[in-house]
Design an enzyme around this catalytic site. Structure first.
Site, PDB file in Angstrom:
ATOM      1  N   HIS A  49      58.720  18.052 113.988  1.00 22.05           N
ATOM      2  CA  HIS A  49      59.576  18.149 115.183  1.00 22.05           C
ATOM      3  C   HIS A  49      58.745  18.006 116.449  1.00 22.05           C
ATOM      4  O   HIS A  49      59.251  17.657 117.500  1.00 22.05           O
ATOM      5  CB  HIS A  49      60.380  19.457 115.193  1.00 22.05           C
ATOM      6  CG  HIS A  49      59.607  20.664 115.625  1.00 22.05           C
ATOM      7  ND1 HIS A  49      58.650  21.262 114.833  1.00 22.05           N
ATOM      8  CD2 HIS A  49      59.631  21.390 116.773  1.00 22.05           C
ATOM      9  CE1 HIS A  49      58.130  22.294 115.486  1.00 22.05           C
ATOM     10  NE2 HIS A  49      58.709  22.395 116.656  1.00 22.05           N
ATOM     11  N   LYS A  67      49.424  20.460 113.208  1.00 24.40           N
ATOM     12  CA  LYS A  67      48.145  21.160 113.413  1.00 24.40           C
ATOM     13  C   LYS A  67      48.040  22.295 112.414  1.00 24.40           C
ATOM     14  O   LYS A  67      49.009  23.004 112.162  1.00 24.40           O
ATOM     15  CB  LYS A  67      48.159  21.722 114.841  1.00 24.40           C
ATOM     16  CG  LYS A  67      46.891  22.354 115.290  1.00 24.40           C
ATOM     17  CD  LYS A  67      46.056  21.381 116.089  1.00 24.40           C
ATOM     18  CE  LYS A  67      44.663  21.891 116.354  1.00 24.40           C
ATOM     19  NZ  LYS A  67      43.801  21.963 115.175  1.00 24.40           N
ATOM     20  N   LYS A  72      54.239  29.674 114.048  1.00 22.83           N
ATOM     21  CA  LYS A  72      53.229  30.230 114.961  1.00 22.83           C
ATOM     22  C   LYS A  72      53.168  29.419 116.260  1.00 22.83           C
ATOM     23  O   LYS A  72      53.177  29.969 117.350  1.00 22.83           O
ATOM     24  CB  LYS A  72      51.876  30.156 114.240  1.00 22.83           C
ATOM     25  CG  LYS A  72      50.845  31.112 114.700  1.00 22.83           C
ATOM     26  CD  LYS A  72      49.629  31.015 113.793  1.00 22.83           C
ATOM     27  CE  LYS A  72      49.954  31.416 112.357  1.00 22.83           C
ATOM     28  NZ  LYS A  72      48.784  31.374 111.461  1.00 22.83           N
ATOM     29  N   ASP A 130      54.372  28.795 122.064  1.00 21.83           N
ATOM     30  CA  ASP A 130      54.608  27.596 122.879  1.00 21.83           C
ATOM     31  C   ASP A 130      53.443  26.631 122.894  1.00 21.83           C
ATOM     32  O   ASP A 130      53.015  26.160 123.955  1.00 21.83           O
ATOM     33  CB  ASP A 130      54.969  27.993 124.325  1.00 21.83           C
ATOM     34  CG  ASP A 130      56.423  28.422 124.419  1.00 21.83           C
ATOM     35  OD1 ASP A 130      57.246  27.866 123.669  1.00 21.83           O
ATOM     36  OD2 ASP A 130      56.715  29.329 125.221  1.00 21.83           O
ATOM     37  N   LYS A 189      48.700  22.282 107.127  1.00 28.46           N
ATOM     38  CA  LYS A 189      47.600  23.041 106.517  1.00 28.46           C
ATOM     39  C   LYS A 189      46.963  22.191 105.442  1.00 28.46           C
ATOM     40  O   LYS A 189      47.615  21.339 104.832  1.00 28.46           O
ATOM     41  CB  LYS A 189      48.127  24.330 105.880  1.00 28.46           C
ATOM     42  CG  LYS A 189      47.076  25.393 105.735  1.00 28.46           C
ATOM     43  CD  LYS A 189      46.878  26.090 107.061  1.00 28.46           C
ATOM     44  CE  LYS A 189      45.893  27.213 107.009  1.00 28.46           C
ATOM     45  NZ  LYS A 189      45.919  27.986 108.264  1.00 28.46           N
ATOM     46  N   SER A 246      42.650  26.065 120.040  1.00 29.13           N
ATOM     47  CA  SER A 246      42.529  24.706 119.495  1.00 29.13           C
ATOM     48  C   SER A 246      43.328  23.717 120.355  1.00 29.13           C
ATOM     49  O   SER A 246      42.924  22.574 120.553  1.00 29.13           O
ATOM     50  CB  SER A 246      43.074  24.652 118.061  1.00 29.13           C
ATOM     51  OG  SER A 246      42.066  25.021 117.154  1.00 29.13           O
TER      52      SER A 246
HETATM   53  P1  NAD Z   1      36.580  33.571 106.430  1.00 31.09           P
HETATM   54  O1  NAD Z   1      36.314  32.754 105.236  1.00 31.09           O
HETATM   55  O2  NAD Z   1      35.737  33.377 107.638  1.00 31.09           O
HETATM   56  O3  NAD Z   1      36.539  35.131 106.077  1.00 31.09           O
HETATM   57  C1  NAD Z   1      37.308  35.751 105.090  1.00 31.09           C
HETATM   58  C2  NAD Z   1      36.531  36.958 104.582  1.00 31.09           C
HETATM   59  O4  NAD Z   1      37.364  37.714 103.702  1.00 31.09           O
HETATM   60  C3  NAD Z   1      35.284  36.554 103.780  1.00 31.09           C
HETATM   61  O5  NAD Z   1      34.161  37.223 104.313  1.00 31.09           O
HETATM   62  C4  NAD Z   1      35.605  36.996 102.363  1.00 31.09           C
HETATM   63  O6  NAD Z   1      34.469  37.392 101.625  1.00 31.09           O
HETATM   64  C5  NAD Z   1      36.546  38.162 102.619  1.00 31.09           C
HETATM   65  N1  NAD Z   1      37.391  38.527 101.471  1.00 31.09           N
HETATM   66  C6  NAD Z   1      37.916  37.733 100.517  1.00 31.09           C
HETATM   67  N2  NAD Z   1      38.646  38.456  99.648  1.00 31.09           N
HETATM   68  C7  NAD Z   1      38.585  39.735 100.066  1.00 31.09           C
HETATM   69  C8  NAD Z   1      39.123  40.955  99.586  1.00 31.09           C
HETATM   70  N3  NAD Z   1      39.897  41.000  98.520  1.00 31.09           N
HETATM   71  N4  NAD Z   1      38.844  42.100 100.263  1.00 31.09           N
HETATM   72  C9  NAD Z   1      38.066  42.079 101.361  1.00 31.09           C
HETATM   73  N5  NAD Z   1      37.529  40.941 101.878  1.00 31.09           N
HETATM   74  C10 NAD Z   1      37.778  39.787 101.232  1.00 31.09           C
HETATM   75  O7  NAD Z   1      38.122  33.321 106.759  1.00 31.09           O
HETATM   76  P2  NAD Z   1      38.861  33.550 108.140  1.00 31.09           P
HETATM   77  O8  NAD Z   1      38.824  32.271 108.890  1.00 31.09           O
HETATM   78  O9  NAD Z   1      38.373  34.796 108.764  1.00 31.09           O
HETATM   79  O10 NAD Z   1      40.366  33.737 107.650  1.00 31.09           O
HETATM   80  C11 NAD Z   1      40.867  34.991 107.217  1.00 31.09           C
HETATM   81  C12 NAD Z   1      42.383  34.973 107.295  1.00 31.09           C
HETATM   82  O11 NAD Z   1      42.785  34.696 108.648  1.00 31.09           O
HETATM   83  C13 NAD Z   1      43.069  33.911 106.435  1.00 31.09           C
HETATM   84  O12 NAD Z   1      44.310  34.419 105.993  1.00 31.09           O
HETATM   85  C14 NAD Z   1      43.313  32.771 107.410  1.00 31.09           C
HETATM   86  O13 NAD Z   1      44.362  31.930 107.023  1.00 31.09           O
HETATM   87  C15 NAD Z   1      43.661  33.572 108.653  1.00 31.09           C
HETATM   88  N6  NAD Z   1      43.496  32.817 109.905  1.00 31.09           N
HETATM   89  C16 NAD Z   1      42.287  32.268 110.249  1.00 31.09           C
HETATM   90  C17 NAD Z   1      42.172  31.597 111.454  1.00 31.09           C
HETATM   91  C18 NAD Z   1      40.863  31.032 111.946  1.00 31.09           C
HETATM   92  O14 NAD Z   1      40.792  30.604 113.110  1.00 31.09           O
HETATM   93  N7  NAD Z   1      39.805  31.032 111.153  1.00 31.09           N
HETATM   94  C19 NAD Z   1      43.298  31.439 112.288  1.00 31.09           C
HETATM   95  C20 NAD Z   1      44.503  32.018 111.917  1.00 31.09           C
HETATM   96  C21 NAD Z   1      44.583  32.707 110.716  1.00 31.09           C
END
Ligand code: NAD
Length: 501
Positions: free
Chosen positions: A95, A100, A124, A129, A136, A392
């Site tokens: 849409h 992204k 999100k 906005d 993904k 971003s």
């Molecule tokens: P990342 O890989 O940098 O870190 C994730 C951490 O979680 C790792 O250190 C890993 O060892 C740990 N982990 C895995 N399983 C675990 C468990 N059972 N218990 C405790 N720790 C555990 O990933 P991230 O970028 O920090 O992403 C984390 C979450 O945030 C995801 O759901 C991702 O989709 C969401 N997210 C990330 C971003 C971003 O900008 N990186 C943006 C929006 C949402």
């Protein structure tokens, strides 16, 4: 608006694929029966859709995933063996274009997960906005098992597949980091894209979360965690919302447990601590550390860098089972690892008054309803972890305009303010202390502009969601309120495109 009965168990009965999936804890490998992730997202959507007047056709068009590309390709490992790699990219909603969303590297990656995460991205972006559709990507690998060279070959081949199928580009679909990926992977993607396309002028806008030297933006790495902080600070500022939870307003002194100490978890913990909260426990995949007096986030990070793990951090108790950290007595629980962490199985042991969804989908719908009935405040992922995509968006704009925020006008602004302040000094005959003068005339650089825009966007969006909750009255939680908002926003964009009558 009448109270609408919409129960998770009813939805489960109607589900076409009720399945048992391996939950997101690679260590204890607990098998939990949960609804597939994309159905969980759709459950939350449908719950909110009941409060709108759109036809089933329109609602279906909004929630359906527009395109999914499942690719397999060979990897020649360093030891000469050949391995087949499975990878996906889903564009949930066209849409708004480009679409992204991040790229995830994890053994748990599958088509359902990627579609669910792409859908969350659509919602999100609408909430804050940001003019993108949701997408993904994911590669089903354990990053620990591959050398840097192998990871580079995997990433470049993935990018090659996306470029070949026209599934990536500044106006098509723009990836970013997610679980298991970061600036390094984004730089490999940029390089592959640039090498394969003739569009050299706009090429840098094909991916965000890049290193600053390669067109990245100051503040992107910490943006999601900083957004979590701004969102929580806003949520905790309402005395009338904190009182029923038995909490005072403000973040000062609030006890916090963080699950996941990666990009999002580390930065959330860091900014929350700087904002006056007390981080009492941090959980990682191999265990957790705990100290009611508070953990120094920076020191925990240094310790992990030196020792390869947070376990046995001095001045803290080490817990072997990381899931137990979720069950600690605390004011705020910040799941920042993976989906399906709080389920019907452990929800009864969760004691936090506030759950701040820094990760995507950490609370299943069933657990959400139980927590809600208990009075727990859940700040939903579709809002709380939007900081990454907000910044971003700024990076993408920078790349297209080929100029950093603040570059044009900064010195002029600073000089004008200086002239103004000096005129005041002349008129009053009083001199300002040098540091005060410096602060008042300061012309903002890129990081300041990025962070203040992020702060503003998070505050405005929270207030909008909260107002929607008030508007729809009893029985509405923040997640449902945020979905009502996005359904209305996306339906309007489709109407603007002339797609819906
Ligand atoms: P990342 O890989 O940098 O870190 C994730 C951490 O979680 C790792 O250190 C890993 O060892 C740990 N982990 C895995 N399983 C675990 C468990 N059972 N218990 C405790 N720790 C555990 O990933 P991230 O970028 O920090 O992403 C984390 C979450 O945030 C995801 O759901 C991702 O989709 C969401 N997210 C990330 C971003 C971003 O900008 N990186 C943006 C929006 C949402």
């Amino acid at each position: 608006m009448p109270f609408l009965f919409f129960h998770y168990s009813e939805y489960l009965k109607g589900s076409t694929i009720s399945s048992t999936v391996k939950a997101g804890n690679p260590i204890d490998n607990i098998m939990k029966t949960v609804l597939p992730f994309f159905e969980q997202v759709n459950f939350n959507f449908d719950k909110a859709a009941k409060y709108t007047n759109y036809s089933p056709g329109i609602l279906n068009e909004i929630k359906i995933c527009n395109s999914v590309y499942h690719m397999t390709f060979p990897l020649k490992r360093d030891n000469g063996t050949i391995e087949t790699i499975h990878a996906w990219r889903a564009e949930h909603s066209h849409h708004k274009l480009p679409t992204k969303g991040g790229i995830r590297y994890s053994t748990l990656v599958n088509e359902d997960e990627i579609m669910a995460l792409a859908a969350l991205m659509t919602y999100k972006c609408a909430i804050v906005d940001v003019p993108f559709g949701g997408a993904k990507g994911g590669i089903q690998i354990n990053v620990e098992k591959y050398s840097v060279g192998e990871l580079e070959r995997i990433t470049r081949r993935y990018a090659y597949e996306l470029v070949s199928k026209n599934f990536i580009g500044p106006g098509i679909d723009v990836p970013a980091p997610d679980y298991g990926t970061g600036e390094r992977e984004m730089a490999w993607i940029l390089d592959t894209y640039t090498a394969m396309t003739s569009d050299k002028l706009e090429a840098r806008a094909c991916v965000t979360g890049k290193p600053v030297e390669q067109g990245g933006i100051h503040g992107r790495k910490e943006a999601t965690g900083l957004g979590v902080y701004y969102g929580l600070r806003e949520a905790c500022s309402f005395e009338e919302d904190m009182k029923p939870l038995g909490l005072s307003s403000g973040l000062e002194g609030k006890s916090i447990v963080v699950q996941g100490f990666g990009n999002v978890g580390y930065h959330s913990a860091k900014f929350l601590q700087e904002g006056g909260a007390v981080i009492i426990a941090i959980a990682e995949f191999d265990g957790a550390i705990y100290n009611t007096q508070g953990l120094e986030v920076g020191k925990v990070s240094d310790y992990r860098n030196e020792n390869g793990s947070i376990l046995n951090f001095p001045d803290a108790k080490t817990m072997k089972n990381p899931s137990e950290a979720l069950e600690l007595e605390c004011d705020i629980l910040v799941p920042a690892a993976l989906e399906n962490q709080i389920t019907s199985e452990n929800v009864h042991r969760i004691k936090a008054r506030i759950i701040a969804e820094a990760a995507n989908g950490p609370v299943t719908p069933e657990a959400h309803d139980i927590l809600k009935n208990r009075g727990t405040l859940i700040i939903p992922d579709t809002y709380l972890n939007a900081g990454g995509v907000i910044v971003s968006y700024f990076e993408w704009l920078n790349n297209l305009s080929h100029v950093r925020f603040g570059r044009v006008g900064r010195r002029f602004e600073e000089n004008s303010r200086k002239d103004f302040m000096m005129a005041i000094e002349r008129i009053t005959g009083k001199r300002l202390p040098e540091n005060e003068m410096k602060r008042l005339v300061y012309g903002p650089e890129e990081r300041t502009l990025v962070n203040t825009s992020l702060e503003d966007t998070m505050a405005v969006a929270y207030n909008e969601i909260r107002e929607t909750r008030t508007q729809y009255g009893n029985g509405i939680d923040l997640r449902t309120a945020s979905f009502i908002k996005v359904i209305n926003k996306i339906a309007v964009s489709y109407m603007e495109l002339g797609i819906f009558p």
